[in-house]
Write a protein that holds these residues in place. Sequence first.
Motif, PDB file in Angstrom:
ATOM      1  N   TYR A  97       0.029   6.821   0.941  1.00 29.62           N
ATOM      2  CA  TYR A  97       1.113   7.785   0.761  1.00 29.62           C
ATOM      3  C   TYR A  97       2.445   7.066   0.852  1.00 29.62           C
ATOM      4  O   TYR A  97       2.589   6.097   1.587  1.00 29.62           O
ATOM      5  CB  TYR A  97       1.075   8.867   1.844  1.00 29.62           C
ATOM      6  CG  TYR A  97      -0.019   9.891   1.650  1.00 29.62           C
ATOM      7  CD1 TYR A  97       0.218  11.047   0.920  1.00 29.62           C
ATOM      8  CD2 TYR A  97      -1.284   9.702   2.195  1.00 29.62           C
ATOM      9  CE1 TYR A  97      -0.782  11.990   0.735  1.00 29.62           C
ATOM     10  CE2 TYR A  97      -2.286  10.642   2.005  1.00 29.62           C
ATOM     11  CZ  TYR A  97      -2.024  11.786   1.278  1.00 29.62           C
ATOM     12  OH  TYR A  97      -3.003  12.718   1.093  1.00 29.62           O
ATOM     13  N   ASP A  98       3.429   7.573   0.119  1.00 33.67           N
ATOM     14  CA  ASP A  98       4.813   7.111   0.193  1.00 33.67           C
ATOM     15  C   ASP A  98       5.696   8.305   0.499  1.00 33.67           C
ATOM     16  O   ASP A  98       5.357   9.436   0.162  1.00 33.67           O
ATOM     17  CB  ASP A  98       5.275   6.516  -1.146  1.00 33.67           C
ATOM     18  CG  ASP A  98       4.599   5.202  -1.477  1.00 33.67           C
ATOM     19  OD1 ASP A  98       4.201   4.479  -0.549  1.00 33.67           O
ATOM     20  OD2 ASP A  98       4.469   4.901  -2.672  1.00 33.67           O
ATOM     21  N   LYS A  99       6.842   8.067   1.118  1.00 33.83           N
ATOM     22  CA  LYS A  99       7.880   9.076   1.297  1.00 33.83           C
ATOM     23  C   LYS A  99       7.362  10.405   1.839  1.00 33.83           C
ATOM     24  O   LYS A  99       7.612  11.455   1.264  1.00 33.83           O
ATOM     25  CB  LYS A  99       8.617   9.306  -0.018  1.00 33.83           C
ATOM     26  CG  LYS A  99       9.280   8.052  -0.570  1.00 33.83           C
ATOM     27  CD  LYS A  99       9.979   8.352  -1.886  1.00 33.83           C
ATOM     28  CE  LYS A  99      10.537   7.066  -2.474  1.00 33.83           C
ATOM     29  NZ  LYS A  99      11.151   7.309  -3.781  1.00 33.83           N
ATOM     30  N   SER A 120       3.544   9.215 -11.997  1.00 34.20           N
ATOM     31  CA  SER A 120       3.315   7.975 -12.743  1.00 34.20           C
ATOM     32  C   SER A 120       1.833   7.649 -12.783  1.00 34.20           C
ATOM     33  O   SER A 120       1.070   8.051 -11.914  1.00 34.20           O
ATOM     34  CB  SER A 120       4.090   6.800 -12.134  1.00 34.20           C
ATOM     35  OG  SER A 120       3.557   6.432 -10.881  1.00 34.20           O
ATOM     36  N   ALA A 121       1.479   6.921 -13.835  1.00 36.91           N
ATOM     37  CA  ALA A 121       0.134   6.358 -13.979  1.00 36.91           C
ATOM     38  C   ALA A 121       0.337   5.001 -14.616  1.00 36.91           C
ATOM     39  O   ALA A 121       0.942   4.899 -15.699  1.00 36.91           O
ATOM     40  CB  ALA A 121      -0.747   7.247 -14.847  1.00 36.91           C
ATOM     41  N   THR A 131       0.471   7.961  -9.032  1.00 32.22           N
ATOM     42  CA  THR A 131       1.329   8.474  -7.972  1.00 32.22           C
ATOM     43  C   THR A 131       1.597   9.946  -8.262  1.00 32.22           C
ATOM     44  O   THR A 131       1.996  10.308  -9.371  1.00 32.22           O
ATOM     45  CB  THR A 131       2.643   7.689  -7.879  1.00 32.22           C
ATOM     46  OG1 THR A 131       2.335   6.300  -7.675  1.00 32.22           O
ATOM     47  CG2 THR A 131       3.509   8.188  -6.729  1.00 32.22           C
ATOM     48  N   THR A 132       1.343  10.768  -7.260  1.00 31.41           N
ATOM     49  CA  THR A 132       1.446  12.217  -7.400  1.00 31.41           C
ATOM     50  C   THR A 132       2.363  12.772  -6.320  1.00 31.41           C
ATOM     51  O   THR A 132       2.214  12.431  -5.148  1.00 31.41           O
ATOM     52  CB  THR A 132       0.049  12.856  -7.246  1.00 31.41           C
ATOM     53  OG1 THR A 132      -0.844  12.254  -8.174  1.00 31.41           O
ATOM     54  CG2 THR A 132       0.094  14.343  -7.476  1.00 31.41           C
ATOM     55  N   ALA A 152      -3.159   7.049  -5.594  1.00 33.27           N
ATOM     56  CA  ALA A 152      -4.604   6.940  -5.772  1.00 33.27           C
ATOM     57  C   ALA A 152      -4.903   5.828  -6.782  1.00 33.27           C
ATOM     58  O   ALA A 152      -4.039   5.456  -7.580  1.00 33.27           O
ATOM     59  CB  ALA A 152      -5.183   8.256  -6.269  1.00 33.27           C
ATOM     60  N   ARG A 153      -6.118   5.346  -6.738  1.00 32.51           N
ATOM     61  CA  ARG A 153      -6.586   4.373  -7.722  1.00 32.51           C
ATOM     62  C   ARG A 153      -7.854   4.939  -8.342  1.00 32.51           C
ATOM     63  O   ARG A 153      -8.715   5.483  -7.642  1.00 32.51           O
ATOM     64  CB  ARG A 153      -6.906   3.030  -7.066  1.00 32.51           C
ATOM     65  CG  ARG A 153      -5.695   2.281  -6.504  1.00 32.51           C
ATOM     66  CD  ARG A 153      -5.122   1.344  -7.539  1.00 32.51           C
ATOM     67  NE  ARG A 153      -3.907   0.692  -7.102  1.00 32.51           N
ATOM     68  CZ  ARG A 153      -3.828  -0.598  -6.770  1.00 32.51           C
ATOM     69  NH1 ARG A 153      -4.906  -1.354  -6.783  1.00 32.51           N
ATOM     70  NH2 ARG A 153      -2.663  -1.115  -6.434  1.00 32.51           N
TER      71      ARG A 153
END
Length: 158
Positions: A97-99, A120-121, A131-132, A152-153
Motif C-alpha cells: 500500500y502507498d499513501k 495505473s497498470a 495501483t488502485t 498488486a502484481r
Amino acid sequence: MTDHELPVRPATFAELEKLIGQELGPTQWYDVTQERIDAFADATNDHQWIHVDPARAASSPLGSTIAHGLFSLSLGPQFSYQLIAFDGFAHSLNYGYDKVRFPAPVPVGSRIRMRSTIISAEQVSGGIQITTKQVVEREGSDKPVVVAESVARVVESS
C-alpha cells in the motif's frame, strides 16, 4: 459508479489499461460490529480502550468505540473481490500500500463500503503492477474513512 458487471474480469494488460481511471463500485455494505472489532483486537493484540471498552468509550468525545484504522484497511482485499477478479491471470498477489490515510473514525454500528479506481497498470519484470485507489466510505458520512493506494502484481497466463 461503473456500468460494468461486477466484478470486472480483466485477463490481459490491454484489458487492464482500458480500466484505468474508471471507478468500480461501490461494494455491498459491511456491518462494523463490536464483535468484529474485538476479534481484530485479539488478532493484532491491539486492545486500546477506544476500540474495546464500550463503557469508557461512551464517555469519550467520540461517544462509542471505533474500529481500528487498520481494521478498515484490512477489508480492502475483501471489498476488492467484489469489484475486480484476477482469475484470468496465472496468479495475483498483494504487493503493498502507498499513501494510506484514515480521515474519519468508524464508530461501532457503522456500515462501510468501498469504491475503487485503477490509477495505473505497468509492465514490470515478471508481470504487471497495478495501483488502485481505494476509498472506504461510511454510511451517512461525507468524509471517507480510508483512502489508500493498493499495489498488486499479476502475471498473465501463457
